[in-house]
Design a protein around this motif. Structure first.
Motif, PDB file in Angstrom:
ATOM      1  N   ASP A 170      43.582  44.844  30.060  1.00  0.00           N
ATOM      2  CA  ASP A 170      44.214  43.750  30.792  1.00  0.00           C
ATOM      3  C   ASP A 170      45.694  43.631  30.439  1.00  0.00           C
ATOM      4  O   ASP A 170      46.539  43.375  31.312  1.00  0.00           O
ATOM      5  N   GLN A 171      46.029  43.836  29.179  1.00  0.00           N
ATOM      6  CA  GLN A 171      47.426  43.761  28.771  1.00  0.00           C
ATOM      7  C   GLN A 171      48.256  44.897  29.354  1.00  0.00           C
ATOM      8  O   GLN A 171      49.408  44.707  29.743  1.00  0.00           O
ATOM      9  N   THR A 172      47.684  46.085  29.443  1.00  0.00           N
ATOM     10  CA  THR A 172      48.413  47.182  30.082  1.00  0.00           C
ATOM     11  C   THR A 172      48.616  46.890  31.569  1.00  0.00           C
ATOM     12  O   THR A 172      49.643  47.275  32.137  1.00  0.00           O
ATOM     13  N   ASP A 173      47.648  46.219  32.199  1.00  0.00           N
ATOM     14  CA  ASP A 173      47.825  45.831  33.603  1.00  0.00           C
ATOM     15  C   ASP A 173      48.997  44.858  33.753  1.00  0.00           C
ATOM     16  O   ASP A 173      49.794  44.964  34.694  1.00  0.00           O
ATOM     17  N   GLN A 174      49.100  43.915  32.819  1.00  0.00           N
ATOM     18  CA  GLN A 174      50.214  42.964  32.866  1.00  0.00           C
ATOM     19  C   GLN A 174      51.548  43.671  32.641  1.00  0.00           C
ATOM     20  O   GLN A 174      52.542  43.379  33.317  1.00  0.00           O
TER      21      GLN A 174
END
Length: 581
Positions: free
Chosen positions: A356-360
């Motif tokens: 999820d953090q890489t998506d952000q």
């Protein structure tokens, strides 16, 4: 093998890593500013203190340059002044061996007037004037004020540019305000700069001004100290001190967040001969602060802080570009270099990073790529307006050759020579040549480097010189190819960072690196390929020594399989980015 010795360039303050202790006391050439200096070792750190830092921790500053044999310019045993080896240049890098100076990270300020400012250099092959941090500079905040007033135009002259209708683009539309004041971040940025630089604080009247100036100076110095990799390695800056500095930055962060709550930014640049470089120092400090904050966030495992810091600084980079001369396009590109390098070397390898953090992170990078204005088109248009205004003022007598020469210290010609040339100047022909030259530059800016001959810039300048368009060449013609290279390099870096973020996302989701880049991009829901701005083809990908590597073929357009790094254009090879361990 002995550990490298850190030396500091006395011209630009860049920290350099010297492999050979025998070179201490010799004159060497700085790879940052291309100027020679005598190498002197920094004071060694005691062994007891050096144990504090952990080898596995990321370094706070990744821009310590390594010197190699070719950067020695004077040896006691040298038999010939010309014995120094020459490096092979990249395609499109021009004929000069001088490197573009780093504006951010090396701690230097370049005082030029954009492309037109190259008129004020000592010669065609002389590197741009560089002012080190410890030298006095004349830097004002006027160029970034939201309501700066342009100087009154010179008197109209028959046959001047007003009589011409073939300008290379719609200049009034380019200069027209397109952002409503209530939506414009420009008015709030001077307050941000006042927090991190004493010169800006002194230029902006405010209550308790002396206290604010002192506080800004102390904070700037604290940022500079915390950006010193030697102090981090030695433990001279403890984690507690680093945390205090980050907490002290909260007023800056709050003001920057307030400015960027406005949806757009349209700074007022003074497109005239007396154009002053706005405070590059605060931009440098803000970029370093992001570096420090991201480093601190990794130590603490604080993703939210890292994300916010990256978002703010990328937005700052974009906000500089609209209608900005080339000098600010270069500042924007160098801000990108610092932040994107920190993402690749630090954030993507941060422990506990999630899908999820890489998506952000990917959303921030894609927004930066899509919303950022093209630096070449914005910069060239701005330089044309500056050149045209300068020529108008020379023609009308509002600007004298002596004043133009005096503003730059040492020009390419003397004032009497310039005066003699202007007496016989065919002004309509000179303005027409400026229009033609700018049209060709803008046309080339829309092309891929692969579509341009290697010597296109030299041929364009030669053609203009053959037409006796001396002013057009002086104001628009120097180092054109290097500007093109720098902007395309920035575009490549953004695309490569997006690619590696997608690869890291895939790695986190599946516990293995993807076999090819399209698989990672598709899973990250990036439906269009990431294009190499040099070749026009999709970016390349390889797994080298077990590490996922994304790369561009670079300016020589030759695919080296990601095995030879071009070292930012210092040698033939590929532009390579790899996720750190």
């Amino acid at each position: 093998m002995a550990a490298p010795i850190t030396v500091v360039c006395t011209n630009c303050s860049a920290k350099l890593s010297l492999k050979d202790a025998d070179k201490i006391g010799q004159k060497i050439r700085c790879p940052k500013c291309s100027e020679p200096f005598v190498a002197q070792a920094l004071k060694a750190v005691s062994p007891a203190r050096s144990k504090v830092s952990k080898p596995s921790e990321p370094e706070l500053d990744d821009y310590e340059e390594e010197l190699d044999e070719e950067e020695i310019v004077e040896r006691p045993s040298s038999k010939s002044k010309n014995s120094r080896g020459k490096k092979k240049g990249k395609r499109g890098s021009g004929t000069s061996n001088n490197q573009m100076p780093l504006l951010i990270g090396a701690g230097v300020v370049v005082l030029v007037l954009g492309l037109g400012g190259w008129l004020l250099l000592k010669g065609k092959s002389t590197p741009p004037a560089v002012v080190a941090e410890n030298q006095t500079t004349s830097v004002t905040n006027a160029a970034l004020q939201p309501a700066a007033t342009l100087p009154a135009p010179g008197p109209a002259v028959a046959g001047g540019p007003a009589a011409l209708s073939n300008e290379p683009f719609d200049v009034p539309a380019f200069l027209a305000d397109r952002v409503a004041p209530q939506d414009n971040a420009a008015g709030l940025y001077p307050e941000v700069f006042s927090e991190v630089n004493e010169d800006v604080a002194a230029a902006n009247p405010a209550p308790a001004r002396e206290n604010r100036v002192a506080a800004a100076k102390n904070f700037r110095l604290a940022i500079d100290i915390a950006s010193d990799p030697d102090k981090i390695r030695s433990g001279a800056i403890s984690p507690i001190q680093l945390e205090k500095l980050v907490n002290l930055a909260q007023p800056v962060i709050t003001k920057m967040t307030a400015a960027q709550s406005k949806p757009d930014c349209e700074l007022k640049y003074n497109h005239h001969f007396n154009f002053t470089v706005a405070p590059i120092k605060p931009l440098e400090s803000l970029t370093r602060l992001c570096n420090i904050e991201t480093f601190f966030a990794r130590q603490k495992g604080d993703w939210g802080r890292a994300k916010s810091s990256i978002a703010r600084t990328l937005r700052l980079s974009r906000d500089l570009r609209r209608r900005a001369p080339m000098i600010f396009q270069m500042v924007s590109a160098n801000i990108d270099t610092v932040i994107l390098t920190r993402i690749v070397d630090c954030t993507l390898s941060q422990p506990g990073l999630t899908v999820d953090q890489t998506d952000q992170l990917m959303a921030l990078l894609v927004e930066h790529q899509q919303r950022g204005l093209d630096g070449l088109h914005e910069g060239l248009r701005s330089e044309y307006v500056i050149a045209k205004n300068t020529m108008e003022d020379l023609q009308s007598g509002r600007l004298t050759p002596q004043k133009l020469i005096d503003m730059g210290g040492n020009g390419m010609t003397s004032a009497p020579q310039l005066e003699a040339e202007l007496r016989n100047k065919n002004w309509p022909a000179e303005f027409a040549a400026l229009n033609r030259m700018t049209s060709e530059l803008l046309s080339n800016a829309s092309k891929l480097p692969a579509e341009l001959p290697a010597d296109w810039a030299a041929k364009l300048i030669a053609k203009m010189q053959a037409e006796n368009a001396t002013l057009a060449v002086m104001l628009m013609g120097s180092r054109i190819d290097q500007y093109f290279l720098a902007i395309n390099r920035d575009k490549a870096r953004v695309a490569l960072t997006i690619a590696l973020t997608a690869v890291r996302r895939y790695q986190l989701a599946h516990g293995m690196v993807p076999a090819d880049l399209p698989v990672a991009l598709q899973e990250a829901k990036l439906t269009t390929p990431l294009i190499d701005p040099f070749s026009g083809q999709p970016l390349r990908y390889a797994i080298l020594n077990g590490k996922p590597t994304a790369y561009s073929v670079g300016s020589d357009l030759i695919d080296q399989g990601g095995k030879i790094d071009w070292q930012n254009g210092k040698q033939p090879g590929d532009f390579i980015l790899t996720i750190a361990d």
